[in-house]
Design a protein around this motif. Structure first.
Motif, short mmCIF file in Angstrom:
data_model
loop_
_atom_site.label_atom_id
_atom_site.label_comp_id
_atom_site.label_asym_id
_atom_site.label_seq_id
_atom_site.Cartn_x
_atom_site.Cartn_y
_atom_site.Cartn_z
N ARG A 121 1.11 -4.58 1.13
CA ARG A 121 0.26 -5.67 1.96
C ARG A 121 -0.35 -6.28 1.17
N ALA A 122 -1.05 -5.82 0.10
CA ALA A 122 -2.34 -6.14 -0.59
C ALA A 122 -1.54 -7.32 -1.67
N ARG A 123 -0.31 -6.64 -2.11
CA ARG A 123 0.39 -7.72 -2.98
C ARG A 123 0.80 -8.98 -2.02
N GLN A 124 1.51 -8.76 -0.93
CA GLN A 124 1.89 -9.81 -0.19
C GLN A 124 0.79 -10.75 0.14
N ARG A 125 -0.59 -10.47 0.47
CA ARG A 125 -1.64 -11.11 0.72
C ARG A 125 -2.18 -12.04 -0.49
N GLU A 126 -1.96 -11.38 -1.62
CA GLU A 126 -2.40 -12.12 -2.97
C GLU A 126 -1.44 -13.10 -3.25
#
Length: 202
Positions: free
Chosen positions: A24-29
Motif C-alpha cells: 500500500r505504501a509503495r502504491q501511494r508513493e
C-alpha cells in the motif's frame, strides 16, 4: 496434568500483514510521483506583465448624490455601489473599490503581476527630461514673483478696508437703534423724573 503448556488466548488481537501494508505504501508513493509529473506537464507558468500606472482616471464622483432604485433582480452593473467590469463584482463604497482595483485579484485579471518593472538609468533620465520640458512653458521669473506678491498685498489691503467699512456700518446701525425716541413729551418726562429712556452712563 497435561503435557501441553497452557498459554494466553490472544486470538482476539488484530494481526497486521506487513507485506500488505508495504505494498500500500509503495502504491501511494507511485501515485504521488504521477501527480507531481502531471503538475510539471501543465506547462510553464503564465508570464504576466509588470505593474503599470493607470492611463485613465477612476470615476468615483459621477453617481455621487444621485438616488437610484435598487431591486434584487437587477443585473450587477445596475446595483448599488461600484461595479468592476473586469472582475464582474460590485463593491459597496469608494474606499473598498479603490482597494479592489489596486488589489491582486483585479491586477491578475488585467494580466499584470504585482511586481514593478525595474527602471534603467536611461528611462529615469528620459523621465526627468520630459518633466523638465513640461515645466519650462510655465516657468516664472523673479518679476512674476514680485507681481504676485504685490497683487496679494493689494488683495489683503482691500479685505481690511472692507472689514473696517462693515464695522463702521454696524456701529452706525447700533447708534441709530440706541438713540432715544423724539416723540416723548419733555414735560411728561420731567414729571416722571427722568429725561429719557436711556441710561445715565455714557
Amino acid at each position: 496434568m497435561s503435557s501441553n503448556p497452557v498459554g494466553v488466548d490472544n486470538t482476539f488481537r488484530r494481526k497486521f500483514d506487513k507485506e500488505e501494508y508495504l505494498e500500500r505504501a509503495r502504491q501511494r508513493e507511485r501515485e504521488e510521483k504521477e501527480e507531481t509529473r502531471k503538475g510539471k506537464e501543465k506547462g510553464p507558468p503564465v508570464q504576466r506583465q509588470p505593474l503599470k500606472h493607470r492611463d485613465y482616471e477612476v470615476d468615483l464622483e459621477s453617481r455621487l448624490g444621485k438616488t437610484q432604485v435598487v431591486t434584487p433582480i437587477a443585473p450587477l452593473s445596475q446595483q448599488a455601489g461600484y461595479y468592476c467590469k473586469v472582475c464582474e463584482c460590485v463593491v459597496k463604497d469608494s474606499a473598498n473599490y479603490l482597494d479592489h482595483i489596486n488589489g491582486k485579484k483585479h491586477q491578475r485579471a488585467l494580466g499584470m503581476s504585482m511586481r514593478v518593472e525595474r527602471a534603467s538609468l536611461e528611462q529615469v533620465q528620459k523621465r526627468f527630461e520630459s518633466l523638465k520640458k513640461r515645466k519650462d512653458p510655465g516657468s516664472f521669473s523673479e518679476q512674476d514673483l514680485d507681481e504676485r506678491i504685490l497683487k496679494q498685498q493689494q488683495e489683503d489691503e482691500e479685505r481690511k478696508r472692507q472689514r473696517k467699512e462693515k464695522k463702521k456700518e454696524k456701529k452706525k446701525e447700533l447708534a441709530a437703534q440706541n438713540e432715544p425716541e423724539e416723540d416723548i413729551d419733555p414735560d411728561v418726562a420731567a414729571m416722571m423724573g427722568f429725561g429719557g429712556f436711556r441710561s445715565s452712563k455714557k
